[in-house]
Write an enzyme that holds these catalytic residues in place. Structure first.
Site, PDB file in Angstrom:
ATOM      1  N   HIS A   1       0.844  -1.202   0.148  1.00 56.85           N
ATOM      2  CA  HIS A   1       0.062   0.128  -0.020  1.00 56.85           C
ATOM      3  C   HIS A   1       0.936   1.078   0.099  1.00 56.85           C
ATOM      4  O   HIS A   1       2.136   1.200   0.572  1.00 56.85           O
ATOM      5  CB  HIS A   1      -0.978  -0.009   1.306  1.00 56.85           C
ATOM      6  CG  HIS A   1      -1.945   1.176   1.307  1.00 56.85           C
ATOM      7  ND1 HIS A   1      -2.418   1.704   0.318  1.00 56.85           N
ATOM      8  CD2 HIS A   1      -2.038   2.217   2.049  1.00 56.85           C
ATOM      9  CE1 HIS A   1      -3.253   2.526   0.547  1.00 56.85           C
ATOM     10  NE2 HIS A   1      -3.131   3.024   1.606  1.00 56.85           N
TER      11      HIS A   1
ATOM     12  N   ASP B   1      -2.574   9.703   3.519  1.00 54.88           N
ATOM     13  CA  ASP B   1      -3.018   8.686   2.638  1.00 54.88           C
ATOM     14  C   ASP B   1      -4.248   9.277   1.785  1.00 54.88           C
ATOM     15  O   ASP B   1      -5.306   9.313   2.402  1.00 54.88           O
ATOM     16  CB  ASP B   1      -3.406   7.643   3.611  1.00 54.88           C
ATOM     17  CG  ASP B   1      -3.646   6.274   2.520  1.00 54.88           C
ATOM     18  OD1 ASP B   1      -3.665   6.480   1.246  1.00 54.88           O
ATOM     19  OD2 ASP B   1      -3.548   5.259   3.061  1.00 54.88           O
TER      20      ASP B   1
ATOM     21  N   TYR C   1      -3.795  -6.865  -5.749  1.00 53.33           N
ATOM     22  CA  TYR C   1      -2.817  -6.456  -4.546  1.00 53.33           C
ATOM     23  C   TYR C   1      -3.308  -5.925  -3.244  1.00 53.33           C
ATOM     24  O   TYR C   1      -2.655  -5.932  -2.605  1.00 53.33           O
ATOM     25  CB  TYR C   1      -1.956  -5.193  -5.439  1.00 53.33           C
ATOM     26  CG  TYR C   1      -2.680  -4.001  -5.023  1.00 53.33           C
ATOM     27  CD1 TYR C   1      -1.957  -3.031  -4.138  1.00 53.33           C
ATOM     28  CD2 TYR C   1      -3.518  -3.354  -5.927  1.00 53.33           C
ATOM     29  CE1 TYR C   1      -2.731  -1.595  -3.983  1.00 53.33           C
ATOM     30  CE2 TYR C   1      -3.944  -2.124  -5.704  1.00 53.33           C
ATOM     31  CZ  TYR C   1      -3.638  -1.402  -4.838  1.00 53.33           C
ATOM     32  OH  TYR C   1      -4.186   0.034  -4.569  1.00 53.33           O
TER      33      TYR C   1
END
Length: 813
Positions: free
Chosen positions: A431, A456, A645
């Site tokens: 991430h 983020d 992912y």
């Protein structure tokens, strides 16, 4: 009334006039944008006469003022903003009775001193806390002992001295600031001035706590007031009084000025890198980034308060995280984590930020499709660096997404090896977020939480009712201070959560197979300073795995979260209470815990002979060993799944169940083969293979063992070569070569080239079908328009391989 060049041309005939203006009026070495007391509309601009282009043609040797005098004719107070193409400056020239005759903003000199000349040498762009100069020409002498020039700097639609969005200051300084005034600007008359001739060279200093953004600077002398300039003010990491001050010059060059970087992807044992073009100094980036701030929901609710709050990098960075994604409406990027990218392009297509930001800006702020975490982070880093906040992109491997804030991630396996059901929690292969550098006096007065802050922009969980995250101090994450703002608890879980694996049986019962407190948060990586090498910064986020100190911090962090959940603590600014202090599980499911410390432990390892490449078969070995003194009969269930992912399965590729004998004192090697034709269709939209094995001791079926590994396939090679010497304005050739590595025809082939300073946008070329074992070679011309170190980015896409990337460095003279 002042009509600037851009404003004038837009009024004249819309945006297209911006391009026509140099053609129609380009007979001389300068461009005009005029106005006056009798000019308020296009109709009034007929003062130029129907032969205005002809008039300019016949007066190329005249000064701008003489042309202006003839053009304005009867105007009593006509003035003009001049852009001198040879000197690359912009200023004001006045005629008739005006006391203001002109202003030189010294944009090239000021921007160089303020480290903004990479953005522009024409538009004045300064950094707060640092002085800049301008020269003002008056029509009469100026006596500093008797006269006073009152200046005003204002930003936003509701300027206010008490909010810090307007400042009145004088030359000489006879304008006392109100006690309630914030962000007070200052000006001084330089010794080199000639006030007796009306020439004033002024040093103007915006304070280090001024709101960033676009400003209007005006001056009043006696009874006349005039707008002198429109300028932009940015954060200043070179100024010790600015909260974003970065004392190390190498770090300023890397984290503010560097337009190119590396973003790490893959899995923890297969770290791959992709080059990213931040392009923060490309055309219109100041306008784009200010518009991003203006489009945020807080600005729409209270624009005066929002603009005032832009003095604070904590506030600004939090706004940017909410605006990079479109989950809050009006944001830049729409996320998609599936396989359907219709109406846009796959996230893997992007190689830089500018194409995304330009598309958003040019489409009247429609969200660009599509992005995933590394794209969100790359775009945010560009915006932060442009605004002046030092910023870097960070990748966390085996990154936990803990939805219920209990620091535990649960994974469920069926007894035949595959993942039995999706969990709200997950562990992502990787991430990507960013870190911004700033002070945090809102958390402590001893500078304890200053420095790097996690931000983020990927929309995962809400904070204060919006999809945003941070700034969360890295120091607070390291210490387990999960009660602090903003969103420290969420980021702490991303790098520290425990993983619990459950075996779901056919009758619905579940066995707890294992608890893993080591895997989450591996190889936290960012690009090194002044090189493309990977820097491991895991130790700045967490204590060393396996140590008592790590477990102590984990327990402390969990206790703080439980205190919040029971109302004994605050939310730390996250805006939400913790939902639960226990592991996520459906309480109606029958649960039985199996012991993890079984007798005669089985040691499970995966080994590869070589790095697997997409397009070839995958070969690896499962190695089993045990200290048992007797032969063990084992049921071995091997499952291969395609994985996104984000840690979610994308499809079951193959499953194999065998019975094996493990002899005492010997290793058992079991080959695993995954043919290309078997995994191919899944890997077009997936990022990795997940190999999981469940082993049951047939002599004691209570003993169940689980192990898994993730494999990231390497892309087939693609080469890029630059032919010749790179010089600004001179044609340069790039050559790209790719060979089809598989026994099938590659269809729908495209090649995309990009690179700030080399191309003004993406160059996309459709290629013919590529037969097996055939090679394609393509040459592209390019005309570099900016000097320095540049990155040429290449993306090859086709029916069988998604977005194979390559890049090379071009040194432009």
């Amino acid at each position: 009334m002042t009509i600037w060049l851009e404003e004038f041309t837009q009024r004249l005939c819309g945006n297209i006039m911006v391009y026509l203006f140099p053609v129609l009026f380009g007979y001389c070495s300068w461009e005009l944008a005029c106005g006056g007391s009798n000019m308020h509309s296009f109709k009034d601009l007929n003062a130029f006469g129907s032969d205005r282009a002809g008039a300019l043609k016949s007066t190329c040797s005249e000064t701008p003022v003489s042309v202006l005098q003839r053009a304005c004719k009867t105007s009593l107070n006509c003035f003009c903003i001049i852009r001198d193409n040879s000197a690359k400056t912009m200023g004001l020239v006045s005629t008739s009775n005006s006391v203001f005759k002109g202003v030189d903003l010294h944009s090239r000199t000021n921007n160089t001193e303020h480290h903004t000349s990479e953005i522009s040498v024409d538009q004045l762009i300064v950094r707060r806390g640092q002085p800049f100069i301008l020269t003002l020409k008056l029509a009469q002498p100026f006596n500093p002992d008797l006269d006073q020039l009152i200046m005003t700097a204002e930003t936003g639609n509701y300027p206010s001295e008490t909010r810090g969005t307007m400042s009145r200051f004088g030359v000489p300084n006879k304008v006392p600031a109100s006690a309630s005034s914030k962000a007070v600007w200052k000006a001084e008359l330089q010794k080199g001035s000639s006030p007796e001739t009306g020439s004033l060279t002024l040093t103007i200093k915006p304070p280090a706590d001024a709101p960033i953004g676009e400003y209007k600077l005006s001056a009043k002398h006696k009874e006349e007031e005039q707008v002198l300039a429109n300028l932009s003010v940015l954060f200043n990491p070179w100024c010790s009084d600015d909260w974003v001050f970065q004392p190390d010059d190498e770090q300023r060059q890397e984290y503010v000025m560097n337009e190119h970087g590396v973003i790490y992807r893959g899995v923890d044992n297969y770290i791959s890198q992709m080059h990213w073009d931040f392009a923060q100094f490309e055309e219109d980036m100041v306008k784009i980034c200010v518009k991003i701030l203006d489009m945020n929901l807080k600005h729409k609710r209270d624009p005066a308060e929002d603009v005032s709050a832009r003095c604070n990098p904590i506030y600004v960075s939090r706004v940017v995280t909410s605006m990079i994604n479109n989950a809050n409406f009006g944001g830049i990027l729409q996320g998609s984590w599936g396989s359907d990218f219709r109406g846009g392009v796959p996230p893997s297509h992007w190689s830089g930020s500018y194409a995304i930001l330009k598309q958003w800006y040019s489409s009247f702020y429609s969200s660009v499709k599509y992005g995933q975490c590394w794209v969100f982070a790359g775009v945010m880093c560009s915006v932060m660096r442009l605004l002046g906040i030092p910023c870097r992109v960070v990748t966390n491997y085996q990154s936990a997404h803990d939805t219920n804030r209990n620091l535990t991630v649960d994974t469920y396996f069926a007894d035949y090896g595959v993942r039995a059901k999706e969990s709200k929690d997950s562990v992502w292969n990787f991430h990507v977020w960013v870190e911004g550098w700033m002070r945090r006096p809102d958390l402590a007065k001893n500078n304890k939480y200053d420095g790097w802050q996690v931000l983020d922009p990927t929309p995962q969980e809400k904070s204060d009712g919006m999809f945003c995250c941070g700034p969360a101090p890295v120091t607070a994450i390291l210490n387990g201070d999960t009660h602090l703002k903003y969103d420290v608890s969420f980021v702490f879980a991303e790098v520290n959560a425990d993983c619990v694996c459950w075996l779901v049986k056919k009758d619905g019962t579940m066995d707890k197979i294992s608890t893993d407190n080591i895997t989450v948060g591996q190889n936290i990586s960012t690009k090194s300073i002044s090189s493309n090498k990977r820097m491991n910064i895991t130790d700045s986020y967490k204590q060393r795995e396996g140590t008592e100190q790590e477990r102590s911090v984990f327990r402390y962090a969990l206790d703080r979260l439980k205190s919040e959940a029971t109302g004994e603590g605050d939310t730390g600014g996250s805006g939400e209470k913790v939902l639960s202090g226990t592991s996520e599980m459906n309480t109606t499911d029958p649960v039985r815990t199996a012991e993890t410390n079984k007798p005669s432990q089985l040691i499970i390892q995966f080994k590869e002979d070589s790095r697997p490449v997409n397009g070839g078969d995958v070969n690896l070995k499962l190695i089993l060993s045990s200290e048992s003194t007797v032969t063990r009969l084992l049921s071995v269930n091997i499952s291969i799944q395609a994985m996104r992912y984000t840690g979610q399965p994308a499809g079951n590729i193959q499953t194999e169940v065998t019975e094996q004998k493990l002899l005492p004192g010997q290793d058992l090697s079991i080959p695993i083969l995954v043919p290309f034709l078997t995994y191919h269709k899944y890997m077009i939209v997936s990022q990795s293979l997940n190999v999981s094995v469940i082993i049951t001791d047939l002599q004691n079926k209570e003993n169940i063992y689980l192990a898994e590994t993730r494999i990231k396939l390497m892309d087939p090679p693609i080469s890029i070569t630059v032919l010749g010497e790179a010089v600004v304005g001179r044609e340069l050739t790039a050559e790209v070569m790719f060979m089809n590595p598989v026994k099938e025809t590659l269809r729908n082939c495209t090649l995309t080239l990009s690179g700030s300073g080399l191309f003004t946008g993406e160059i996309i070329t459709n290629l013919p079908d590529l037969q097996p074992s055939n090679r394609i070679r393509v040459q592209f011309p390019m005309f570099p328009y900016r000097s320095g170190e540049r990155s040429l980015m290449v993306d090859f896409d086709c029916s069988s391989f998604r977005d194979i990337k390559a890049s090379c460095t071009v040194y432009v003279k």
